[in-house]
Design an enzyme around this catalytic site. Structure first.
Site: not given
Length: 397
Positions: A250, A304, A307, A313
């Site tokens: 990541e 997203e 999250k 985030e």
């Protein structure tokens, strides 16, 4: 699509496909999107059967994940074999699966019991793959946070935290024996956010800057990510291993953040990921490993919305859920319009039938009032779920 991105993806750039959201396109639409930009490697955090089925007969290579909640269960060979037989074997070889990550960032947590399950779970999964004849095509590893390092600068003096040595040493031995890579999640963004006055923005964004020189090796680093990668290599070497490859599972940059999340802007995200893709295209290695091209999975495919945590985030995605790029780094792909699953089609057919019945009743009543009866012909094919109420026959008494 830009020539830059075409050349990049031919080298096999990876993307993290997280699904902690309630507004993402279906996996079948995502498969078309990724095909349109030639992304050839995808990392999941689970083994979603809908995703693996949607990418059947594609050229996409998958990393699938076993969540931390499975670690204790996966130390049991019977349970591990059941999981492989249910989540891996049914999709091979139509869907390419080359790696299973067992747990994520386990060693940077506080659960020592979970830490004790990590290696046994990895070994058990690997043993099942051997027994099933799959160990040559599917490797086993786990992803770590950069927080497992006790020292990261200078890179040549990198070292793991001493209290984690009892876990990391045997894990490195496992990687050496099975020829599997050591995965690290590395985010220069965090270093900049935590200390923007001391950390150069140009240094973390791969922009022109004087760089930082390792006083021991005299190697110059013009970006933080490469320094972090080499610090991990040095940490591994300090434990006696020189045959374990480091891959970045990541890395990314958020396009939006809370007021205290300095640097989380679309402009910085575009610069970071755009410059990173250029480095990948050039098949660059790090200063300490110049002949080993960096191997990276970018985080993440989509924003997203579910999250937890700070605003950043939920804003690491290269795309919005509707398929529009969050910023322009040459990834203008194609996301088809909403598709219908079998269940959706059935639901629509039922709704159409109910609507037809209601309308029919109204017309029958009206027809009876006028001394006639109407018969309707309804087109309910999957391509046209609209009642063709104008196609009617009037049978007079």
């Amino acid at each position: 699509m830009s020539d830059l991105f075409v050349s990049i993806v031919s080298l096999g750039i990876g993307i993290n496909y997280g699904q902690i959201a309630n507004n993402l396109p279906s996996p079948s639409r995502v498969a078309i999107l990724l095909t349109s930009v030639n992304i050839s490697r995808v990392k999941l955090y689970d083994a979603d059967p809908n995703v693996l089925s949607a990418f059947s007969n594609s050229n996409v290579d998958f990393v699938i994940g076993l969540g931390n909640e499975y670690l204790q269960t996966m130390t049991d060979p019977v349970q591990a074999q059941t999981w492989i037989q249910q989540n891996v074997q049914p999709y091979l070889p139509q869907t390419k699966i080359s790696c299973i990550t067992v747990g994520n960032e386990v060693l940077s947590g506080n659960d020592t019991q979970l830490m004790s399950y990590l290696l046994p779970a990895m070994q058990t999964i690997y043993g099942v793959l051997v027994n099933l004849g799959l160990s040559k095509q599917v490797y086993v590893t786990t992803a770590h946070s950069l927080e497992i390092l006790g020292n990261s600068f200078p890179p040549s003096a990198g070292a793991f935290q001493q209290d984690l040595a009892e876990y990391i040493q045997p894990i490195l031995n496992f990687h050496s024996q099975t020829n599997s890579p050591f995965l690290i999640n590395a985010y220069p963004y965090f270093a900049y956010k935590d200390d923007p006055d001391q950390v150069s923005l140009e240094y973390v964004l791969f922009q022109p800057n004087p760089g930082v020189t390792d006083p021991i090796t005299n190697l110059n680093y013009d970006n933080m990510l490469y320094a972090q990668i080499d610090a991990v290599y040095s940490s591994i070497k300090a434990m006696g291993y020189t045959d374990v490859q480091v891959k970045i599972s990541e890395t990314g940059w958020p396009s939006k953040g809370d007021p205290n999340e300095v640097g989380a802007t679309p402009e910085n995200a575009e610069i970071y990921n755009g410059n990173l893709l250029q480095r990948i295209e050039q098949q660059q290695g790090t200063p300490a490993k110049p002949s080993v091209p960096i191997d990276i999975y970018v985080f993440a495919l989509f924003n997203e919305d579910l999250k937890p945590g700070p605003t950043s985030e939920r804003n690491y995605g290269l795309y919005y859920p509707n398929g529009t790029p969050v910023y322009n780094i040459g990834l203008q792909g194609y996301l088809p319009q909403m598709d219908y699953s079998a269940s959706q089609k059935n639901a629509l057919s039922i709704c159409t039938l109910l609507l037809f019945s209601l309308v029919s009743l109204i017309y029958i009543v009206e027809g009876a009032n006028h001394g006639g009866t109407f018969i309707f012909i309804l087109d309910v094919t999957a391509k046209n779920l609209t009642p063709m109420l104008d196609q009617r026959i009037c049978l007079w008494n």
